[in-house]
Design an enzyme around this catalytic site. Structure first.
Site, PDB file in Angstrom:
ATOM      1  N   HIS A  48       0.823  -1.212   0.000  1.00 27.77           N
ATOM      2  CA  HIS A  48       0.000   0.000   0.000  1.00 27.77           C
ATOM      3  C   HIS A  48       0.860   1.267   0.000  1.00 27.77           C
ATOM      4  CE1 HIS A  48      -2.145   3.162   2.393  1.00 27.77           C
ATOM      5  NE2 HIS A  48      -3.029   2.968   1.441  1.00 27.77           N
ATOM      6  N   GLU A  51       2.265   1.950  -3.412  1.00 24.12           N
ATOM      7  CA  GLU A  51       1.224   2.535  -4.280  1.00 24.12           C
ATOM      8  C   GLU A  51       1.194   4.052  -4.107  1.00 24.12           C
ATOM      9  OE1 GLU A  51      -3.043   3.914  -3.731  1.00 24.12           O
ATOM     10  OE2 GLU A  51      -2.914   1.822  -3.059  1.00 24.12           O
ATOM     11  N   HIS A  52       1.263   4.525  -2.868  1.00 17.86           N
ATOM     12  CA  HIS A  52       1.287   5.965  -2.598  1.00 17.86           C
ATOM     13  C   HIS A  52       2.531   6.619  -3.211  1.00 17.86           C
ATOM     14  CE1 HIS A  52      -1.744   6.857   0.800  1.00 17.86           C
ATOM     15  NE2 HIS A  52      -2.053   5.664   0.306  1.00 17.86           N
ATOM     16  N   GLU A 129      -4.161   8.048   7.724  1.00 18.77           N
ATOM     17  CA  GLU A 129      -5.136   7.164   7.070  1.00 18.77           C
ATOM     18  C   GLU A 129      -5.488   6.007   8.012  1.00 18.77           C
ATOM     19  OE1 GLU A 129      -5.705   4.580   2.921  1.00 18.77           O
ATOM     20  OE2 GLU A 129      -3.784   5.550   3.360  1.00 18.77           O
TER      21      GLU A 129
END
Length: 423
Positions: A48, A51-52, A129
């Site tokens: 994840h 991906e950022h 997040e």
């Protein structure tokens, strides 16, 4: 009619194109078999986080603002997602801007710099997040359900990962994960819209010149234990509602039982006329939301009912849900109800096929995880062929008390009251 055209480049990068002449839009997806289940205990969250980081700039689009302005400037849409099994990056633009989409995605995926200042800044973003999801009772409840269902396996870990690792991530972590998993044989370019295979092949060769690779990523397989016992976990937290997930293990996405399982989920909790909605919400007024879903990964899956209910009537809500699960094991689904469930699934497919990004995503996922793409006609035929007997036998097979996994969040001190209801 959806007609997927496929090819494979010499480097083993797959291309799938779904021409849609009725639209002026084109959706370009680049998907990698590099989701969270490929992580280890030492790098939970890297899929994840990476991906950022791909959005932080490369050679041609040097900053996140440059990336955003390039797509915004032509009225396009772009985003990315990380799932348990895949990571997808996509841009949707008007047909005349499709080369820009390839250019931006290429620069992101091939030329990202992973600068230390960008890493440190994004660490803060991901921690926030994570905090946001921790403030959401439904998210906390469902993460616990996943952990219980797939205990000890990467499928049971949170996609956002371990915040201790996230806060200590280095450039080497990103480079190593990218080098290992973002390879030609483990990626696919899936494009849907007003475009041809020849056009996409030419653009892919120009913008994604990946090294030849033949080794496919192999995830740690998952097999549910042969023996099991009912699991109930209460998360004590002050909430206005009790949120719950009640589920059982099932099977992977290639199992033929996927089709009766999907129909079973619609009958039980697939809409406002479903059995659970009618019983728990309309008849007893205990919940705002209640639904059922058949979740299928490549080699494992689960059937789960989720609901947010009145705190003071949580035990009754569980009993009602259990009663509906039990009922469907005892009596065949009436022909009219079965037909309605099939029509709901097939009708929903038609709506999804209107959108080029949904089509490109679905095609990419099938090809990447299963090395094949079922035609719409095949899928419809399999749903239509499901019988009431198959649905009942499936329910009898999976809805067993010892297989239950129950996760509840609310102001409860112990789980004793919620172990009473049985299948």
């Amino acid at each position: 009619m959806i007609n997927v055209k496929k090819t494979k480049l010499n480097n083993n990068l797959r291309i799938a194109v779904t021409p849609m002449k009725s639209t002026e839009a084109v959706s370009v997806f680049v998907m990698a078999k590099a989701g969270a289940r490929y992580e280890t205990k030492s790098n939970l969250g890297i899929a994840h986080f990476l991906e950022h980081m791909f959005f932080k700039g490369g050679d041609r689009y040097k900053t996140p603002r440059d990336v955003a302005e390039a797509v915004d400037g032509v009225g396009g849409k772009f985003n990315a997602f990380t799932s348990n099994e895949t990571v997808g990056y996509y841009i949707k633009v008007a047909k005349e801007n499709v080369e820009l989409a390839f250019d931006v995605l290429s620069d992101m995926l091939l030329n990202s710099k992973f600068k230390q200042e960008d890493i440190e800044r994004e660490q803060g973003v991901i921690v926030e997040e994570y905090n946001m999801y921790q403030d959401n009772p439904q998210s906390v409840m469902y993460d616990e359900f996943q952990r219980m269902m797939y205990q000890g396996h990467p499928l049971g870990e949170e996609i956002l990962g371990d915040m201790k690792f996230v806060k200590s991530t280095t450039k080497k972590d990103f480079v190593d994960y990218k080098k290992k998993l973002y390879t030609a044989s483990n990626m696919i370019v899936s494009v849907a819209g007003n475009i041809t295979l020849a056009e996409v092949k030419k653009l892919t060769q120009k913008y994604l010149p990946l090294k030849k690779n033949t080794k496919k990523n192999v995830a740690i397989p998952y097999k549910f234990p042969k023996t099991s016992k009912k699991q109930v976990k209460v998360i004590n937290k002050k909430t206005e509602q009790a949120h719950m997930a009640i589920g059982v293990p099932t099977f992977g996405g290639q199992d033929p039982l996927k089709y009766p399982a999907d129909i079973l989920s619609v009958i039980l909790g697939g809409g406002m006329s479903s059995r659970l909605f009618t019983s728990v919400r309309e008849r007893h007024g205990l919940a705002y939301y209640v639904n059922a879903q058949n979740v299928a990964y490549a080699d494992a899956g689960n059937f789960v009912v989720t609901a947010g209910v009145n705190i003071n009537k949580t035990e009754l809500a569980i009993k009602l849900i259990m009663a509906e699960l039990k009922e469907i094991t005892l009596s065949p689904v009436p022909a009219k109800e079965l037909k309605k469930a099939k029509q709901a699934i097939i009708g929903g497919m038609a709506l999804h096929l209107e959108s080029s990004d949904t089509v490109a995503n679905g095609v990419a996922t099938q090809e990447l995880l299963f090395d094949k793409i079922e035609t719409i006609a095949e899928i419809k035929r399999k749903y239509r062929a499901v019988t009431a007997e198959q649905v009942q036998k499936l329910a009898q097979r999976i809805f067993k008390d010892e297989k239950l996994v129950v996760s509840i969040i609310g102001p409860f001190k112990n789980d004793a009251p919620f172990r009473v209801a049985q299948l």
